[in-house]
Scaffold this motif. Structure first.
Motif, PDB file in Angstrom:
ATOM      1  N   TYR A 241      55.698  18.763 -29.700  1.00 33.50           N
ATOM      2  CA  TYR A 241      54.239  18.861 -29.703  1.00 33.50           C
ATOM      3  C   TYR A 241      53.596  17.633 -29.061  1.00 33.50           C
ATOM      4  CZ  TYR A 241      54.232  23.021 -32.699  1.00 33.50           C
ATOM      5  OH  TYR A 241      54.397  24.281 -33.202  1.00 33.50           O
ATOM      6  N   ARG A 242      54.146  16.458 -29.318  1.00 37.86           N
ATOM      7  CA  ARG A 242      53.576  15.247 -28.701  1.00 37.86           C
ATOM      8  C   ARG A 242      53.726  15.298 -27.186  1.00 37.86           C
ATOM      9  NH1 ARG A 242      56.392  12.496 -33.099  1.00 37.86           N
ATOM     10  NH2 ARG A 242      54.892  12.023 -34.750  1.00 37.86           N
ATOM     11  N   GLU A 243      54.899  15.695 -26.716  1.00 41.23           N
ATOM     12  CA  GLU A 243      55.119  15.771 -25.269  1.00 41.23           C
ATOM     13  C   GLU A 243      54.235  16.843 -24.644  1.00 41.23           C
ATOM     14  OE1 GLU A 243      58.777  16.432 -22.065  1.00 41.23           O
ATOM     15  OE2 GLU A 243      59.233  16.129 -24.200  1.00 41.23           O
ATOM     16  N   SER A 245      51.316  17.894 -25.752  1.00 39.89           N
ATOM     17  CA  SER A 245      49.947  17.400 -25.764  1.00 39.89           C
ATOM     18  C   SER A 245      49.704  16.431 -24.614  1.00 39.89           C
ATOM     19  CB  SER A 245      49.649  16.722 -27.106  1.00 39.89           C
ATOM     20  OG  SER A 245      48.332  16.221 -27.143  1.00 39.89           O
ATOM     21  N   GLU A 246      50.657  15.537 -24.385  1.00 42.39           N
ATOM     22  CA  GLU A 246      50.507  14.553 -23.317  1.00 42.39           C
ATOM     23  C   GLU A 246      50.579  15.205 -21.932  1.00 42.39           C
ATOM     24  OE1 GLU A 246      53.599  11.780 -24.110  1.00 42.39           O
ATOM     25  OE2 GLU A 246      52.652  10.991 -25.939  1.00 42.39           O
ATOM     26  N   ARG A 247      51.510  16.153 -21.772  1.00 42.26           N
ATOM     27  CA  ARG A 247      51.747  16.736 -20.451  1.00 42.26           C
ATOM     28  C   ARG A 247      50.661  17.740 -20.059  1.00 42.26           C
ATOM     29  NH1 ARG A 247      54.863  15.023 -16.391  1.00 42.26           N
ATOM     30  NH2 ARG A 247      56.403  14.404 -17.966  1.00 42.26           N
ATOM     31  N   LEU A 248      50.139  18.499 -21.038  1.00 40.11           N
ATOM     32  CA  LEU A 248      49.192  19.572 -20.740  1.00 40.11           C
ATOM     33  C   LEU A 248      47.756  19.255 -21.183  1.00 40.11           C
ATOM     34  CD1 LEU A 248      51.376  22.696 -21.626  1.00 40.11           C
ATOM     35  CD2 LEU A 248      50.982  21.658 -19.376  1.00 40.11           C
ATOM     36  N   GLY A 249      47.568  18.112 -21.832  1.00 47.91           N
ATOM     37  CA  GLY A 249      46.218  17.709 -22.209  1.00 47.91           C
ATOM     38  C   GLY A 249      45.586  18.552 -23.291  1.00 47.91           C
ATOM     39  N   VAL A 250      46.417  19.117 -24.170  1.00 48.66           N
ATOM     40  CA  VAL A 250      45.915  19.940 -25.266  1.00 48.66           C
ATOM     41  C   VAL A 250      46.072  19.155 -26.574  1.00 48.66           C
ATOM     42  CG1 VAL A 250      46.271  22.076 -26.561  1.00 48.66           C
ATOM     43  CG2 VAL A 250      46.521  22.069 -24.082  1.00 48.66           C
ATOM     44  N   PRO A 251      45.034  19.051 -27.381  1.00 47.18           N
ATOM     45  CA  PRO A 251      45.178  18.327 -28.652  1.00 47.18           C
ATOM     46  C   PRO A 251      46.276  18.934 -29.513  1.00 47.18           C
ATOM     47  CG  PRO A 251      42.879  18.844 -28.206  1.00 47.18           C
ATOM     48  CD  PRO A 251      43.682  19.598 -27.197  1.00 47.18           C
ATOM     49  N   VAL A 252      46.936  18.079 -30.283  1.00 50.61           N
ATOM     50  CA  VAL A 252      48.037  18.550 -31.127  1.00 50.61           C
ATOM     51  C   VAL A 252      47.561  19.630 -32.084  1.00 50.61           C
ATOM     52  CG1 VAL A 252      49.540  17.852 -33.027  1.00 50.61           C
ATOM     53  CG2 VAL A 252      49.465  16.482 -30.942  1.00 50.61           C
ATOM     54  N   ARG A 275      46.850  21.546 -39.542  1.00 51.11           N
ATOM     55  CA  ARG A 275      47.171  21.328 -38.138  1.00 51.11           C
ATOM     56  C   ARG A 275      46.890  19.912 -37.661  1.00 51.11           C
ATOM     57  NH1 ARG A 275      44.566  27.007 -35.806  1.00 51.11           N
ATOM     58  NH2 ARG A 275      45.808  28.397 -37.159  1.00 51.11           N
ATOM     59  N   GLY A 276      46.268  19.088 -38.497  1.00 52.89           N
ATOM     60  CA  GLY A 276      46.047  17.700 -38.116  1.00 52.89           C
ATOM     61  C   GLY A 276      47.346  16.937 -38.013  1.00 52.89           C
ATOM     62  N   ALA A 277      48.367  17.377 -38.725  1.00 49.80           N
ATOM     63  CA  ALA A 277      49.693  16.775 -38.655  1.00 49.80           C
ATOM     64  C   ALA A 277      50.590  17.672 -37.818  1.00 49.80           C
ATOM     65  CB  ALA A 277      50.283  16.612 -40.053  1.00 49.80           C
ATOM     66  N   ILE A 278      51.618  17.079 -37.219  1.00 53.25           N
ATOM     67  CA  ILE A 278      52.568  17.897 -36.480  1.00 53.25           C
ATOM     68  C   ILE A 278      53.544  18.546 -37.446  1.00 53.25           C
ATOM     69  CG2 ILE A 278      54.410  17.889 -34.774  1.00 53.25           C
ATOM     70  CD1 ILE A 278      52.991  15.624 -33.354  1.00 53.25           C
ATOM     71  N   GLU A 279      54.060  17.783 -38.381  1.00 50.95           N
ATOM     72  CA  GLU A 279      54.951  18.339 -39.373  1.00 50.95           C
ATOM     73  C   GLU A 279      54.847  17.527 -40.645  1.00 50.95           C
ATOM     74  OE1 GLU A 279      58.917  18.337 -37.863  1.00 50.95           O
ATOM     75  OE2 GLU A 279      59.050  16.187 -37.788  1.00 50.95           O
ATOM     76  N   PRO A 280      55.025  18.144 -41.781  1.00 47.28           N
ATOM     77  CA  PRO A 280      55.180  19.600 -41.893  1.00 47.28           C
ATOM     78  C   PRO A 280      53.826  20.290 -41.877  1.00 47.28           C
ATOM     79  CG  PRO A 280      55.258  18.650 -44.054  1.00 47.28           C
ATOM     80  CD  PRO A 280      55.081  17.485 -43.095  1.00 47.28           C
TER      81      PRO A 280
END
Length: 371
Positions: A241-243, A245-252, A275-280
């Motif tokens: 998800y971090r990659e 977000s960075e590559r496509l410019g979409v918030p996590v 959804r504010g957190a990636i996991e869990p």
């Protein structure tokens, strides 16, 4: 004379349209569906009878409803109608006796109603008409993929009139995808990228090789459906998800995981509040789908205890109401947290409060069965 199938479908559809079903109403409808299925689905009737239930003696709690293992779809035809009435079927993943199983439907009506009701609330709460860029099986190539069917329905009925398929026979059309993104940006058209985890990793790798970072238009979002199935480099959901977000410019928080199975009619999504957190993240089900977490003996365990996930899906009118899976998880805050599918994991449970559960959750993207 009232057609019992039509009457039952009407009750289920009412629950879907209302998007509400309290515990008592859920049990009442579940009992009616169970009685309907054991009267028409001979393998399930035999299975239920071996556990002391038939169309007269009904389960008194949803956890008492006999649940078949998902693998049973590979062993028997589990349907409430004769085969010549099959209007739609999806192939389950894996093989038994050399072939996959089938989940059959005598009508696509409930399936489409259930998927749209959930998608509208969990992916389109803002009512956006999006352009769909699809890295999932194309129904023209894989007509019996439940994921391909689902996304095709959404793209046609909820899209802006344009959509494209960019995954073909496990190969990505990266050039076509980039062209579609450039056009969406030029037209200021927000997109929904629907993708398996495997395809998303492959896309990110391809973009990195080309040194491309195409920023999706404002308001875009991503629906990630699981589906690594051992074919990709090892990557955690957090890294993915971090990659992305960075590559496509979409918030996590605009990257949403959907969880479904070919053996089900309904789907789960990441709860908006998590959804504010990636996991869990906590998965939420629609009101007519109830997850139960059970131990190795099939008994329901308390919230925060790890066990196997059982699904009770009232939209599964034409097959089996309750399905046991090998997916591990725990009930938390009115939803479930998925913990993956761990080989040799203990299903007896360990005493985990929510804080410990979250600390121990290192989820790999879950497979969307049969896709």
């Amino acid at each position: 004379m009232i057609d019992p199938t039509a009457a039952l479908d009407a009750r289920i559809l009412n629950a879907i349209v209302a998007y509400a079903l309290d515990d008592d109403a859920f049990l009442t409808l579940a009992q009616a569906l169970f009685a309907y299925q054991v009267a028409r689905n001979a393998p399930y009737a035999a299975y239920a009878s071996s556990r002391g239930y038939d169309g007269v003696r009904l389960p008194e709690r949803i956890e008492d409803i006999p649940a078949v293992p998902a693998a049973a779809f590979k062993e028997e035809r589990l349907a409430t109608f004769p085969s010549h009435q099959c209007a739609l079927w999806f192939e389950t993943s894996g093989t038994t006796r050399g072939t996959g199983g089938r989940h059959e439907f005598d009508t696509p009506f409930l399936y489409e109603a259930a998927l749209l009701a959930s998608f509208d609330r969990m992916m389109l709460a803002d009512g956006a008409r999006l352009r769909y860029l699809l890295l999932v099986p194309d129904p023209n190539e894989r007509p019996h993929s439940s994921l391909g069917f689902m996304v095709d329905v959404v793209a046609r009925l909820r899209g802006d009139g344009e959509h494209g398929w960019y995954a073909h026979a496990d190969a990505l059309d990266v050039d076509g995808f980039l062209t579609a993104v450039e056009r969406a940006c030029a037209e200021d058209a927000a997109v929904c990228l629907a993708t398996t985890a495997f395809a998303l990793v492959a896309l990110l790798d391809a973009l990195a090789e080309r040194s491309r970072s195409p920023v999706l238009p404002l308001g875009s979002r991503i629906m990630e459906t699981g589906g690594f199935k051992g074919r990709s480099r090892s990557v955690s959901r957090a890294e993915l998800y971090r990659e992305t977000s960075e590559r496509l410019g979409v918030p996590v928080d605009a990257i949403v995981a959907e969880y479904g199975m070919t053996e089900l009619t309904s789907q789960y999504y990441d709860a908006p509040e998590s959804r504010g957190a990636i996991e869990p993240r906590i998965k939420r089900s629609p009101p007519w789908l109830r997850p139960l977490v059970v131990d190795g003996e099939g008994k329901r365990v308390a919230d925060g205890i790890v066990g196997a996930i059982r699904h009770v899906d009232l939209a599964n009118r034409g097959s089996v109401i309750a399905i046991d899976t090998e997916d591990l998880g725990a009930a938390v805050d009115g939803g479930i947290v998925l913990l993956g599918r761990e080989a040799g994991a203990e299903l007896r449970g360990c005493s985990l409060d929510a804080e410990n559960l979250i600390a121990q959750t290192k989820t790999k993207p879950s497979a969307h069965g049969g896709l």
